[in-house]
Enzyme design. Structure first.
Site, PDB file in Angstrom:
ATOM      1  N   TYR A 111       0.751  -1.214   0.019  1.00 54.16           N
ATOM      2  CA  TYR A 111       0.230  -0.106  -0.005  1.00 54.16           C
ATOM      3  C   TYR A 111       0.894   1.216  -0.042  1.00 54.16           C
ATOM      4  O   TYR A 111       2.121   1.326  -0.529  1.00 54.16           O
ATOM      5  CB  TYR A 111      -1.174  -0.107   1.088  1.00 54.16           C
ATOM      6  N   ARG A 164      -8.238  10.086  -8.443  1.00 53.92           N
ATOM      7  CA  ARG A 164      -7.677  10.849  -7.171  1.00 53.92           C
ATOM      8  C   ARG A 164      -6.778   9.771  -6.586  1.00 53.92           C
ATOM      9  O   ARG A 164      -7.248   9.399  -5.477  1.00 53.92           O
ATOM     10  CB  ARG A 164      -8.423  11.509  -6.351  1.00 53.92           C
ATOM     11  N   LYS A 182      -6.076  -2.341  -1.645  1.00 58.36           N
ATOM     12  CA  LYS A 182      -6.983  -2.359  -0.353  1.00 58.36           C
ATOM     13  C   LYS A 182      -7.602  -3.504  -0.101  1.00 58.36           C
ATOM     14  O   LYS A 182      -7.653  -3.987   1.161  1.00 58.36           O
ATOM     15  CB  LYS A 182      -8.158  -1.364  -0.729  1.00 58.36           C
ATOM     16  N   GLU A 253     -13.671   4.098  -3.706  1.00 55.34           N
ATOM     17  CA  GLU A 253     -12.312   4.360  -3.459  1.00 55.34           C
ATOM     18  C   GLU A 253     -11.405   5.230  -4.275  1.00 55.34           C
ATOM     19  O   GLU A 253     -11.452   5.060  -5.425  1.00 55.34           O
ATOM     20  CB  GLU A 253     -11.503   3.047  -3.503  1.00 55.34           C
ATOM     21  N   ASP A 254     -10.979   6.309  -3.715  1.00 56.07           N
ATOM     22  CA  ASP A 254     -10.368   7.285  -4.576  1.00 56.07           C
ATOM     23  C   ASP A 254     -10.899   7.926  -5.849  1.00 56.07           C
ATOM     24  O   ASP A 254     -10.284   7.875  -6.946  1.00 56.07           O
ATOM     25  CB  ASP A 254      -8.867   6.537  -4.874  1.00 56.07           C
ATOM     26  N   ASP A 276     -14.091   4.926   2.035  1.00 55.43           N
ATOM     27  CA  ASP A 276     -12.859   4.674   2.966  1.00 55.43           C
ATOM     28  C   ASP A 276     -12.222   6.377   3.136  1.00 55.43           C
ATOM     29  O   ASP A 276     -11.758   6.655   4.272  1.00 55.43           O
ATOM     30  CB  ASP A 276     -12.032   3.881   2.712  1.00 55.43           C
ATOM     31  N   ASP A 277     -12.112   6.749   1.898  1.00 56.97           N
ATOM     32  CA  ASP A 277     -11.298   8.143   1.904  1.00 56.97           C
ATOM     33  C   ASP A 277     -12.000   9.302   2.943  1.00 56.97           C
ATOM     34  O   ASP A 277     -11.610  10.239   3.311  1.00 56.97           O
ATOM     35  CB  ASP A 277     -11.375   8.793   0.627  1.00 56.97           C
ATOM     36  N   ASN A 418      -0.618  11.753   1.239  1.00 55.41           N
ATOM     37  CA  ASN A 418       0.086  10.457   0.726  1.00 55.41           C
ATOM     38  C   ASN A 418       0.552  10.782  -0.680  1.00 55.41           C
ATOM     39  O   ASN A 418      -0.333  11.479  -1.170  1.00 55.41           O
ATOM     40  CB  ASN A 418      -0.744   9.273   1.029  1.00 55.41           C
TER      41      ASN A 418
HETATM   42  P1  NAI Z   1      -9.320  16.097  -2.128  1.00 56.57           P
HETATM   43  O1  NAI Z   1      -8.690  16.305  -3.501  1.00 56.57           O
HETATM   44  O2  NAI Z   1     -10.745  15.573  -1.773  1.00 56.57           O
HETATM   45  O3  NAI Z   1      -8.929  17.268  -1.071  1.00 56.57           O
HETATM   46  C1  NAI Z   1      -7.926  18.243  -1.222  1.00 56.57           C
HETATM   47  C2  NAI Z   1      -7.845  19.291  -0.728  1.00 56.57           C
HETATM   48  O4  NAI Z   1      -6.796  20.210  -0.475  1.00 56.57           O
HETATM   49  C3  NAI Z   1      -9.058  20.436  -1.511  1.00 56.57           C
HETATM   50  O5  NAI Z   1      -9.644  20.876  -0.613  1.00 56.57           O
HETATM   51  C4  NAI Z   1      -7.919  21.573  -2.133  1.00 56.57           C
HETATM   52  O6  NAI Z   1      -8.577  22.613  -2.191  1.00 56.57           O
HETATM   53  C5  NAI Z   1      -6.997  21.459  -1.081  1.00 56.57           C
HETATM   54  N1  NAI Z   1      -5.830  22.269  -1.426  1.00 56.57           N
HETATM   55  C6  NAI Z   1      -5.143  22.055  -2.640  1.00 56.57           C
HETATM   56  N2  NAI Z   1      -4.037  22.867  -2.639  1.00 56.57           N
HETATM   57  C7  NAI Z   1      -4.175  23.457  -1.512  1.00 56.57           C
HETATM   58  C8  NAI Z   1      -3.330  24.490  -1.162  1.00 56.57           C
HETATM   59  N3  NAI Z   1      -2.334  24.885  -1.928  1.00 56.57           N
HETATM   60  N4  NAI Z   1      -3.418  25.044   0.216  1.00 56.57           N
HETATM   61  C9  NAI Z   1      -4.478  24.609   0.862  1.00 56.57           C
HETATM   62  N5  NAI Z   1      -5.474  23.412   0.566  1.00 56.57           N
HETATM   63  C10 NAI Z   1      -4.902  22.880  -0.932  1.00 56.57           C
HETATM   64  O7  NAI Z   1      -8.242  15.044  -1.563  1.00 56.57           O
HETATM   65  P2  NAI Z   1      -8.381  14.044  -0.330  1.00 56.57           P
HETATM   66  O8  NAI Z   1      -9.090  12.855  -0.600  1.00 56.57           O
HETATM   67  O9  NAI Z   1      -8.944  14.872   1.109  1.00 56.57           O
HETATM   68  O10 NAI Z   1      -6.930  13.980   0.344  1.00 56.57           O
HETATM   69  C11 NAI Z   1      -6.026  14.544   0.384  1.00 56.57           C
HETATM   70  C12 NAI Z   1      -4.518  14.029   1.039  1.00 56.57           C
HETATM   71  O11 NAI Z   1      -4.935  13.271   2.186  1.00 56.57           O
HETATM   72  C13 NAI Z   1      -4.253  13.083  -0.163  1.00 56.57           C
HETATM   73  O12 NAI Z   1      -2.572  13.296  -0.038  1.00 56.57           O
HETATM   74  C14 NAI Z   1      -4.537  11.861   0.405  1.00 56.57           C
HETATM   75  O13 NAI Z   1      -3.448  10.670   0.054  1.00 56.57           O
HETATM   76  C15 NAI Z   1      -4.232  12.114   1.875  1.00 56.57           C
HETATM   77  N6  NAI Z   1      -5.301  11.221   2.549  1.00 56.57           N
HETATM   78  C16 NAI Z   1      -4.590  10.519   3.680  1.00 56.57           C
HETATM   79  C17 NAI Z   1      -5.230   9.723   4.498  1.00 56.57           C
HETATM   80  C18 NAI Z   1      -4.572   8.977   5.538  1.00 56.57           C
HETATM   81  O14 NAI Z   1      -3.572   9.312   5.991  1.00 56.57           O
HETATM   82  N7  NAI Z   1      -5.099   7.912   6.401  1.00 56.57           N
HETATM   83  C19 NAI Z   1      -6.435   9.075   4.141  1.00 56.57           C
HETATM   84  C20 NAI Z   1      -7.219  10.032   3.022  1.00 56.57           C
HETATM   85  C21 NAI Z   1      -6.441  10.816   2.308  1.00 56.57           C
END
Ligand code: NAI
Length: 563
Positions: A111, A164, A182, A253-254, A276-277, A418
């Site tokens: 993963y 995504r 997953k 997912e994603d 899950d996200d 991530n």
């Molecule tokens: P998403 O695309 O739904 O959200 C990203 C957000 O970041 C959006 O609101 C966007 O406007 C904002 N953003 C982008 N550039 C920005 C900037 N320069 N300044 C401030 N905000 C900014 O993506 P999602 O699903 O929310 O995932 C985001 C990250 O979190 C990914 O890298 C993902 O891998 C990680 N993630 C980690 C998890 C964990 O650690 N357990 C679980 C799910 C996601």
């Protein structure tokens, strides 16, 4: 022993000899049947295997040893990923045994982060079919496509449109690595039966120019479809999947958040499904925060929380935190939301910014002046918790973290993006810039850090702590739907499993090596809720916990006899 009418029980624990119809190479080339060098002399005689294998009959431990020797010779993580995938393609049972005995070492390979790189290279490292692809070209015939899956028993589908992938953006059909990964974690982490899992990649096109012009790209060379065209295909998929497998759990997912939230809302009440996200991330982050607050000896409602990123992950976490605050302190969800500030790519999310906010952000939009930079938000809000889920690396700069630390003795900093290269800051930075005062967790793993002679072990807010247990619980009681309450219970259960010793070393999550115990506890709590709320289709067993334990798959070879 307690039984319910869950069909799951007999499958997971079958130990009586299996009547095998094939012979010789048919068996060796079938990864579900193959035991490699472990076939006994009797089996070799009965099944026409004599001469097709080296004469020595190895036991499974020797096979694990050989696999690990080969695995550890590889230095490149992607080579390790390809090696493990190859092992799965040859011998599913051995693959899971190797993985489960080395889970902490191999989770970052199967993963995040390595799976992310594997997805980027998917078309180049592709070897063999696995799971199913549904593409735009299959519209109107999805039921027919799903009929091609050989098994009439599927308990869980993980489906992604590859739009995504982790924080890596649109990877189109290459995103298949994620549903596969997953489901591997479901099996290893909670003991869902591997033969009853189905990864699906929904190929509705890609807007990734690099992929569109890559001659080895394996998806359709079509731009992504949106709106009605998109939902027509997902609705058709849900109808077809639940017709063929009426009790199947569908995990979204994603998907990009413009699709993730609507898909969840569209199906969550009528079909056993979750995202899950959003929900899993919410629960795992809340568990980490509850662990952090055991260190600072504070309550959730006392916190001031800044989110950097306002997408699926942040909103999922925020919702779960508000549920937690309300449950703990009796405040309303609206009062809980007042303790949260969210930033997106345009700065602090407010009603005063003059832009049209996406629906999921509206409950968190503040009626104050917006601020562009994170540092300004920190100065104004004086947060006790800073959560990064933006996919923007190195945005928790030294100045940002110092600004937070000046106003908070024990800043709680979760850099969740991530893979590792996208993390808002590293563990080392968070600890060094706060002189060891930060309570830090991340989305991808970081090594322990020594600051002022003390070793800090950063926790990994890995969704794997949550979703396998929730999925197993929902499947084995035949839940009609997956509720937010189930995720909240999962978060609380996980938080309780962190030991004092772990908290003392600064880690707010339990050791991943305890995953089966954690999933057992979570699945038990989920079943309990489903029975209490009248959501379970199967009869309640006398002892839920024992029943869950009995249902967990273990990678052991069954004896074979010729049919
Ligand atoms: P998403 O695309 O739904 O959200 C990203 C957000 O970041 C959006 O609101 C966007 O406007 C904002 N953003 C982008 N550039 C920005 C900037 N320069 N300044 C401030 N905000 C900014 O993506 P999602 O699903 O929310 O995932 C985001 C990250 O979190 C990914 O890298 C993902 O891998 C990680 N993630 C980690 C998890 C964990 O650690 N357990 C679980 C799910 C996601």
């Amino acid at each position: 022993m307690a039984h319910s009418d869950s069909k799951y029980y007999t499958i997971a624990n079958a130990s009586e000899p299996l009547q095998v119809t094939g012979r010789g190479l048919d068996i060796l080339n079938n990864p579900w049947l193959n035991k490699g060098t472990s076939f006994t002399p009797e089996e070799r005689d009965a099944l026409g295997l004599r001469g097709l294998l080296p004469p020595y009959s190895a036991d499974m431990e020797e096979q694990v040893q050989r696999s690990m020797e080969n695995y550890r010779h590889k230095t490149d993580p992607l080579d390790k990923y390809v090696f493990l995938t190859g092992l799965h393609d040859r011998n599913v049972t051995l693959f899971y045994r190797v993985l489960m005995e080395n889970l902490t070492e191999m989770t970052p390979i199967m993963y995040t982060p390595t799976v992310g790189y594997a997805c980027q290279q998917f078309g180049h490292i592709y070897r063999k079919n696995r799971g199913m692809y549904i593409s735009l070209h299959d519209k109107g015939r999805i039921a027919e496509v799903l009929d091609h899956w050989p098994s009439s028993s599927v308990d869980i589908i993980v489906i992604s449109d590859g739009s995504r992938i982790l924080g890596l953006g649109d990877l189109g059909a290459n995103g298949m690595g994620i549903p596969i990964g997953k489901l591997v974690l479901y099996v290893a982490g909670a003991g869902l039966h591997p033969a009853r899992t189905l990864p699906i990649l929904l190929d509705v096109g890609t807007d990734n120019e690099e992929l569109l012009s890559d001659p080895l790209y394996l998806g359709i060379t079509h731009r992504r479809v949106h709106g009605d065209e998109f939902y027509e295909i997902t609705d058709e998929f849900v109808r077809a999947a639940t017709k063929r497998w009426p009790h199947v759990l569908i995990q979204w997912e994603d998907f990009t958040n413009d699709k993730a939230f609507p898909l969840l809302e569209r199906h969550r009440e009528s079909v056993l499904s979750f995202n899950d996200d959003i929900q899993g991330t919410g629960a795992v982050a809340l568990a980490g925060l509850l662990g952090s607050l055991r260190i600072t000896e504070q309550t959730l409602a006392e916190q001031r929380i800044v989110f950097f990123g306002a997408g699926s992950a942040s909103v999922g976490i925020a919702e779960m935190i508000c549920t937690g605050m309300s449950d703990e302190s009796g405040i309303t969800l609206e009062q809980a939301r007042e303790r949260i500030w969210m930033c997106d790519s345009r700065g602090l999310v407010t009603t005063t910014r003059g832009d049209k906010l996406e629906k999921h952000k509206i409950p968190y939009a503040r009626s104050e002046e917006s601020a562009k930079s994170l540092r300004d938000v920190i100065r104004r809000v004086k947060p006790t918790i800073l959560i990064g889920a933006s996919g923007r690396p190195q945005t928790f700069t030294k100045k940002v973290i110092e600004a937070m630390h000046r106003r908070c003795d024990r800043p709680i900093i979760f850099a969740l993006s991530n893979p590792t290269t996208k993390s808002e800051c590293t563990a080392e930075q968070a600890y060094n810039w706060t002189n060891g005062d930060a309570i830090f967790a991340s989305g991808s793993p970081f090594h322990a850090v020594r600051v002022n002679g003390k070793i800090f072990v950063p926790g990994q807010g890995n969704n794997m702590f949550i979703f396998p247990g929730v999925g197993l619980g929902a499947v084995i009681c035949g839940a009609r739907k997956v509720t937010d309450e189930m995720f909240y219970m999962a978060a609380k259960t996980l938080a309780h499993m962190v030991t004092e010793e772990e908290l003392n070393s600064g880690t707010v999550y339990p050791d991943l090596g305890k995953i089966r115990q954690i999933s057992l506890a979570i699945a038990t709590a989920v079943c309990r809720l489903a029975y209490d709320n009248g959501l379970a289709r199967y009869a309640e067993p006398e002892d839920i916990r024992q029943h869950v334990r009995d249902c967990m798959y273990h990678p052991d070879y069954r004896p074979y006899v010729a049919a």
